[in-house]
Write an enzyme that holds these catalytic residues in place. Sequence first.
Site, PDB file in Angstrom:
ATOM      1  N   ALA A 245       0.856  -1.248   0.012  1.00  0.00           N
ATOM      2  CA  ALA A 245      -0.032  -0.115   0.000  1.00  0.00           C
ATOM      3  C   ALA A 245       0.889   1.387   0.002  1.00  0.00           C
ATOM      4  O   ALA A 245       0.319   2.298   0.306  1.00  0.00           O
ATOM      5  CB  ALA A 245      -0.929   0.028   1.183  1.00  0.00           C
ATOM      6  N   ALA A 246       2.078   1.363  -0.323  1.00  0.00           N
ATOM      7  CA  ALA A 246       2.811   2.189  -0.297  1.00  0.00           C
ATOM      8  C   ALA A 246       2.534   3.317  -1.288  1.00  0.00           C
ATOM      9  O   ALA A 246       2.486   4.441  -0.777  1.00  0.00           O
ATOM     10  CB  ALA A 246       4.400   2.022  -0.774  1.00  0.00           C
ATOM     11  N   GLY A 247       2.069   2.928  -2.555  1.00  0.00           N
ATOM     12  CA  GLY A 247       1.686   4.067  -3.358  1.00  0.00           C
ATOM     13  C   GLY A 247       0.335   4.851  -2.974  1.00  0.00           C
ATOM     14  O   GLY A 247       0.172   5.850  -3.107  1.00  0.00           O
ATOM     15  N   ASP A 248      -0.485   4.007  -2.253  1.00  0.00           N
ATOM     16  CA  ASP A 248      -1.902   4.296  -2.067  1.00  0.00           C
ATOM     17  C   ASP A 248      -1.579   5.246  -0.639  1.00  0.00           C
ATOM     18  O   ASP A 248      -2.329   6.368  -0.656  1.00  0.00           O
ATOM     19  CB  ASP A 248      -2.840   3.197  -1.538  1.00  0.00           C
ATOM     20  CG  ASP A 248      -3.107   2.338  -2.782  1.00  0.00           C
ATOM     21  OD1 ASP A 248      -3.253   2.924  -3.995  1.00  0.00           O
ATOM     22  OD2 ASP A 248      -3.512   1.098  -2.756  1.00  0.00           O
TER      23      ASP A 248
END
Length: 296
Positions: A245-248
């Site tokens: 979920a890094a980009g989110d």
Amino acid sequence: MVGSLNMDLVARAPRLPKPGETLAGHAFAQVPGGKGGNQAVAAARLGAQVAMLGCIGDDPNGATLRQGLEAESIDCTALGTSASPTGVALIIVDDGSQNAIVIVAGSNADVTPATIAGNETLLATADVIVCQLETPPDTVRAALAAGRRLGKTTILNPAPAANALPDDWFALVDYLIPNELEAATLSGIEIATPDDARRAAVALRQKGARNVIVTLGSQGVFALLGDGAGEHIGAPTVQAVDTTAAGDTFIGGFAAELARGRPVPAAIAFGQRAAAVAVTREGAQPSIPHRSEIAE
């Protein structure tokens, strides 16, 4: 937030399997996800008031997703329910913290342009409208067009990007935020270095996007803002456990700061710090930090 909600089925394995190969995994978890849901939770935890416009199935997964959003104080009045099963994502995470994901849209496919039109009053109350590509393309375009018509700041995370976007989308986007693979798909420029990201960002700005921010994982981001020359901004150094979920988290934090009226460079830096915390934890939504955990 206009976007998808999935139940994530996450398996951990020593490495990602090759085609036709069966691997023994060593852990499994079922956690709320979907890029729309993840970004909504990130924005809420990182300081924004958030409303979720999407669709879940009339099933246990859908009930769990709704309850999770409501627990984050996210407005779910525009969260519909359909006869289709709730969307799912099948995720494999290897011991190097890289992942491979297969998505089955389910009820996310039932978010239509009519859904956007029926919720324009809600969109009119927003400061920032965030979209991804896990709902039907016509729906995403309708949401971006509504945002432009209503004078709102629009963010498009073009994920997953299997094909180039229609040319008439770009002028509807204030902040186009792809990762390196998505930027390569949209621009036709392969990306291995920040300079490659700069060239891709320039090509996407020439198509009409007002600002382009290419996320580069551990290499940080390349931000091409307005008519500027662009800047490579390195990422905080951390020991990654799970990058799911890094980009989110980055997008949720960035959107939350824009909604607070913060300058764009400060919003980018805040989103990076939030993402750096997220990758040190397992899971999608469970990994997303609260604002109190982010160093100012």
